[in-house]
Scaffold this active site. Structure first.
Site, PDB file in Angstrom:
ATOM      1  N   HIS A  26       0.831  -1.206   0.000  1.00 38.12           N
ATOM      2  CA  HIS A  26       0.000   0.000   0.000  1.00 38.12           C
ATOM      3  C   HIS A  26       0.870   1.263   0.000  1.00 38.12           C
ATOM      4  O   HIS A  26       1.884   1.342   0.687  1.00 38.12           O
ATOM      5  CB  HIS A  26      -0.927   0.018   1.214  1.00 38.12           C
ATOM      6  CG  HIS A  26      -0.202  -0.048   2.531  1.00 38.12           C
ATOM      7  ND1 HIS A  26       0.314   1.054   3.175  1.00 38.12           N
ATOM      8  CD2 HIS A  26       0.104  -1.106   3.314  1.00 38.12           C
ATOM      9  CE1 HIS A  26       0.882   0.702   4.300  1.00 38.12           C
ATOM     10  NE2 HIS A  26       0.785  -0.611   4.407  1.00 38.12           N
ATOM     11  N   HIS A  50      11.080  -3.217 -13.317  1.00 41.33           N
ATOM     12  CA  HIS A  50      10.626  -4.598 -13.473  1.00 41.33           C
ATOM     13  C   HIS A  50      10.628  -5.229 -12.089  1.00 41.33           C
ATOM     14  O   HIS A  50      11.687  -5.368 -11.468  1.00 41.33           O
ATOM     15  CB  HIS A  50      11.545  -5.355 -14.419  1.00 41.33           C
ATOM     16  CG  HIS A  50      11.107  -6.764 -14.708  1.00 41.33           C
ATOM     17  ND1 HIS A  50      11.589  -7.480 -15.780  1.00 41.33           N
ATOM     18  CD2 HIS A  50      10.238  -7.605 -14.073  1.00 41.33           C
ATOM     19  CE1 HIS A  50      11.044  -8.686 -15.792  1.00 41.33           C
ATOM     20  NE2 HIS A  50      10.217  -8.779 -14.755  1.00 41.33           N
TER      21      HIS A  50
END
Length: 210
Positions: free
Chosen positions: A133, A142
């Protein structure tokens, strides 16, 4: 269903092709590859149309970069400015509320992006990766399969997070870093470092970046 050109014909492009099918919003019109020897052939069920000169906006303005290397995606996105780069999200991915995902980003099967996270342009969030979060993922990153970023983590652009790597909450990883597979990062990492081991140990390039 809209048409889409897929740039690349290698391994990463093949899994992007699977993602396009699962996403269900686009149909691949053909592959674009700079290798002249591949033109006219077929890869994973799609015809290789040729290099970028085979792109024609008369058929569609949608283009996706099926290229695994972060810096190559950045170079191509600059060279191909003017095309529309869709965001592709697999239907099994879990996307929280108030999440922002940039153009050209691929979110692969079973990835989890939690509430309030921000994902930049042309990123790869691979199979089963977890973005905590409020985390901020810069462009051209990546995040590999089964890796996990805790809440409030910041990845600056061009970071590669290896398979199964863990970044603990609140950590900032500067641009161009590589976190090796299975590593654990629990403190801020300076630019250009490679992190190995658990606990992670950062190594810097010869310029002493970081």
């Amino acid at each position: 269903m809209q048409g889409l050109f897929l740039y690349g014909s290698g391994g990463h492009a093949s899994v992007v092709a699977d993602l396009v099918r699962a996403n269900g919003q686009y149909a691949i019109l053909g592959l674009i590859d700079d290798d002249p020897l591949l033109a006219g052939g077929e890869r994973f069920g799609h015809r290789v149309l040729g290099d970028r000169h085979a792109l024609t906006s008369e058929r569609t303005d949608n283009l996706f970069l099926g290229i695994g290397d972060n810096h190559t995606r950045q170079r191509l996105s600059a060279q191909l400015a003017g095309w529309r780069f869709p965001t592709l999200i697999h239907p099994t991915a879990v996307i929280g509320e108030n999440v922002s995902i940039g153009a050209g980003t691929a979110v692969m099967p079973f990835a989890v992006i939690e509430h309030g996270a921000t994902i930049g342009e042309h990123c790869i969030i691979n199979n089963g990766a977890v973005i905590g979060h409020g985390s901020r993922i810069g462009a051209y990153c990546h995040v590999s399969g089964k890796s996990a970023l805790g809440g409030g983590v910041t990845l600056e652009p061009f970071v590669f997070v290896g398979m199964g790597a863990v970044v603990t909450p609140g950590v900032t990883v500067a641009k161009n870093c590589l976190l090796s597979a299975g590593s654990m990062t629990s403190r801020d990492i300076g630019e250009g470092a490679t992190v190995v081991g658990n606990p992670g140990r950062p190594f810097f390039n010869r310029r002493g970046m970081g």
